[in-house]
Write a protein that holds these residues in place. Structure first.
Motif, PDB file in Angstrom:
ATOM      1  N   LEU A   1      -3.771  10.093  10.508  1.00 37.88           N
ATOM      2  CA  LEU A   1      -2.485   9.749   9.917  1.00 37.88           C
ATOM      3  C   LEU A   1      -2.676   8.947   8.633  1.00 37.88           C
ATOM      4  N   VAL A   2      -1.913   9.295   7.599  1.00 37.88           N
ATOM      5  CA  VAL A   2      -1.942   8.592   6.319  1.00 37.88           C
ATOM      6  C   VAL A   2      -0.758   7.639   6.193  1.00 37.88           C
ATOM      7  N   GLY A   3       0.443   8.108   6.563  1.00 37.34           N
ATOM      8  CA  GLY A   3       1.645   7.283   6.465  1.00 37.34           C
ATOM      9  C   GLY A   3       2.881   8.132   6.628  1.00 37.34           C
ATOM     10  N   ARG A   4       3.983   7.648   6.048  1.00 35.99           N
ATOM     11  CA  ARG A   4       5.244   8.403   6.100  1.00 35.99           C
ATOM     12  C   ARG A   4       5.920   8.356   4.746  1.00 35.99           C
TER      13      ARG A   4
ATOM     14  N   ARG B   1       0.839  -1.201   0.000  1.00 38.84           N
ATOM     15  CA  ARG B   1       0.000   0.000   0.000  1.00 38.84           C
ATOM     16  C   ARG B   1       0.874   1.251   0.000  1.00 38.84           C
ATOM     17  N   PHE B   2       0.855   1.969  -1.127  1.00 36.91           N
ATOM     18  CA  PHE B   2       1.618   3.202  -1.283  1.00 36.91           C
ATOM     19  C   PHE B   2       0.696   4.300  -1.804  1.00 36.91           C
ATOM     20  N   ALA B   3       1.146   5.533  -1.653  1.00 40.28           N
ATOM     21  CA  ALA B   3       0.465   6.693  -2.214  1.00 40.28           C
ATOM     22  C   ALA B   3       1.509   7.637  -2.783  1.00 40.28           C
TER      23      ALA B   3
ATOM     24  N   VAL C   1       4.706   7.570  -0.552  1.00 35.26           N
ATOM     25  CA  VAL C   1       4.318   7.454   0.855  1.00 35.26           C
ATOM     26  C   VAL C   1       3.997   5.998   1.170  1.00 35.26           C
ATOM     27  N   LEU C   2       4.564   5.505   2.269  1.00 31.17           N
ATOM     28  CA  LEU C   2       4.205   4.196   2.787  1.00 31.17           C
ATOM     29  C   LEU C   2       2.979   4.371   3.667  1.00 31.17           C
ATOM     30  N   LEU C   3       1.853   3.809   3.250  1.00 27.26           N
ATOM     31  CA  LEU C   3       0.608   3.980   3.989  1.00 27.26           C
ATOM     32  C   LEU C   3       0.612   3.143   5.264  1.00 27.26           C
ATOM     33  N   ILE C   4      -0.173   3.542   6.243  1.00 28.01           N
ATOM     34  CA  ILE C   4      -0.229   2.813   7.513  1.00 28.01           C
ATOM     35  C   ILE C   4      -0.884   1.444   7.341  1.00 28.01           C
ATOM     36  N   THR C   5      -1.552   1.207   6.214  1.00 33.15           N
ATOM     37  CA  THR C   5      -2.170  -0.100   5.971  1.00 33.15           C
ATOM     38  C   THR C   5      -1.216  -1.073   5.281  1.00 33.15           C
ATOM     39  N   ASP C   6       0.013  -0.639   4.984  1.00 32.16           N
ATOM     40  CA  ASP C   6       0.994  -1.543   4.374  1.00 32.16           C
ATOM     41  C   ASP C   6       1.576  -2.475   5.435  1.00 32.16           C
ATOM     42  N   PRO C   7       1.843  -3.753   5.103  1.00 32.21           N
ATOM     43  CA  PRO C   7       2.383  -4.687   6.106  1.00 32.21           C
ATOM     44  C   PRO C   7       3.721  -4.261   6.694  1.00 32.21           C
TER      45      PRO C   7
ATOM     46  N   VAL D   1      10.313  18.328   1.245  1.00 34.86           N
ATOM     47  CA  VAL D   1       9.936  16.993   1.699  1.00 34.86           C
ATOM     48  C   VAL D   1      11.173  16.104   1.747  1.00 34.86           C
ATOM     49  N   THR D   2      11.339  15.358   2.847  1.00 35.91           N
ATOM     50  CA  THR D   2      12.452  14.420   2.985  1.00 35.91           C
ATOM     51  C   THR D   2      11.914  13.065   3.444  1.00 35.91           C
ATOM     52  N   ILE D   3      12.750  12.046   3.316  1.00 37.01           N
ATOM     53  CA  ILE D   3      12.350  10.689   3.688  1.00 37.01           C
ATOM     54  C   ILE D   3      12.073  10.618   5.198  1.00 37.01           C
ATOM     55  N   GLY D   4      10.988   9.924   5.549  1.00 32.91           N
ATOM     56  CA  GLY D   4      10.643   9.725   6.950  1.00 32.91           C
ATOM     57  C   GLY D   4       9.610  10.690   7.492  1.00 32.91           C
ATOM     58  N   MET D   5       9.283  11.740   6.752  1.00 30.20           N
ATOM     59  CA  MET D   5       8.324  12.722   7.263  1.00 30.20           C
ATOM     60  C   MET D   5       6.917  12.137   7.334  1.00 30.20           C
ATOM     61  N   PRO D   6       6.191  12.398   8.423  1.00 27.94           N
ATOM     62  CA  PRO D   6       4.807  11.920   8.539  1.00 27.94           C
ATOM     63  C   PRO D   6       3.882  12.675   7.579  1.00 27.94           C
ATOM     64  N   VAL D   7       2.864  11.963   7.099  1.00 32.30           N
ATOM     65  CA  VAL D   7       1.863  12.538   6.213  1.00 32.30           C
ATOM     66  C   VAL D   7       0.492  12.301   6.850  1.00 32.30           C
TER      67      VAL D   7
END
Length: 292
Positions: free
Chosen positions: A169-172, A145-147, A183-189, A157-163
């Motif tokens: 919360l959507v992800g980071r 799950r990505f966005a 963005v790595l979504l919070i629903t990704d394993p 924008v840099t790597i690791g920032m919360p979105v």
């Protein structure tokens, strides 16, 4: 020889008498009506008893007619409500979802304030967002799950920032380009977020399940204290995610935790904000690019 067909009534005594009697009845009716009008104008209470009797006699029919009007109006209102219930229910669900988020975040803020008062020297980073941008794409059927954000390195924008979105919360940020970011979504394993129950601070980890939900794993084993409808927010443990961001609501219980549905659906989210990584340890709370 047959008699003519246009023979006048004058040839029949009976027809003449019938016509004369009709005239007399009509004249008498007019005279009686005039007298009644004069009497009622002079004293309207004279016929009150007659009117009451007539009203009583027609009351059952009036009740039936009134009930028919009421039933027809109720039926019409029911049909109108049926056709408008879809949009009304959708609006109410949105309002309830937003109210639940605000309530969860308010409870989380109160709990966080209590904890901060007990810890001296705890400092948060800059709460101002790095950028507000559009969520231009997201996966919905893949096991990952990505966005995709419409902002990248040239926007700060840099790597690791919360979105996050207005709902939670959507992800980071996982990868960054010049004008976009992944963005790595919070629903990704591969996503694991430290969380806590908004009402009392019970700690857990929220891990994605690749089906649009997250699994809450409690830090302490024993009797499962969770229940359906519990709201969870980020705890801030380990840094990265600021505390108090709404994340999910429990929909199904498990022996060691629960399944929760995220409040922020990327498929229904248009705009998001990107925040700096959160670190509660003094100068480290500042973004890496700002440190000398």
């Amino acid at each position: 020889m047959a008699p003519p067909g246009n023979r006048r009534s004058g040839f029949s005594r009976r027809a003449q008498y019938s016509t004369f009697a009709g005239y007399l009845v009509a004249v008498a009716g007019v005279i009686v009506a005039g007298l009644l009008v004069l009497v009622s104008t002079h004293d309207g209470s004279i016929f009150a008893g007659a009117r009451s009797a007539a009203t009583d006699a027609t009351a059952p029919a009036a009740h039936v007619a009134a009930k028919g009007r009421t039933d027809s109006q109720s039926l019409w209102e029911t049909l109108a409500g049926y056709f408008t219930s879809g949009s009304e229910n959708a609006r109410l669900k949105r309002e309830v979802a937003l109210a639940r988020v605000r309530l969860a975040e308010g409870a989380a803020v109160a709990e966080e304030n209590r904890r901060l008062k007990a810890l001296m020297g705890l400092m948060e980073g800059d709460p101002r967002p790095v950028v507000a941008t559009r969520l231009i794409g997201s996966t919905s059927s893949s096991t990952r799950r990505f966005a995709t954000l419409g902002a990248g390195s040239r926007h700060g924008v840099t790597i690791g920032m919360p979105v996050r979105s207005p709902l939670g919360l959507v992800g980071r940020v996982l990868e960054v380009g010049s004008g976009t970011a992944r963005v790595l979504l919070i629903t990704d394993p591969e996503s694991v977020v430290p969380v806590r129950r908004a009402s009392d601070g019970i700690a857990a980890f929220a891990q994605g399940r690749a089906d649009g939900t997250v699994q809450l794993r409690l830090n302490s084993l024993g009797i499962n204290p969770l229940k359906r409808g519990d709201a969870f927010v980020t705890s801030g443990s380990g840094g990265l995610y600021p505390p108090g961001i709404a994340i999910a609501v429990v929909v199904r219980l498990l022996p060691d935790g629960a399944i929760a549905r995220p409040l922020s659906d990327p498929g229904a989210t248009e705009f998001v904000i990107v925040e700096r990584e959160w670190n509660p340890v003094g100068p480290a709370a500042m973004p890496a690019a700002a440190t000398p």
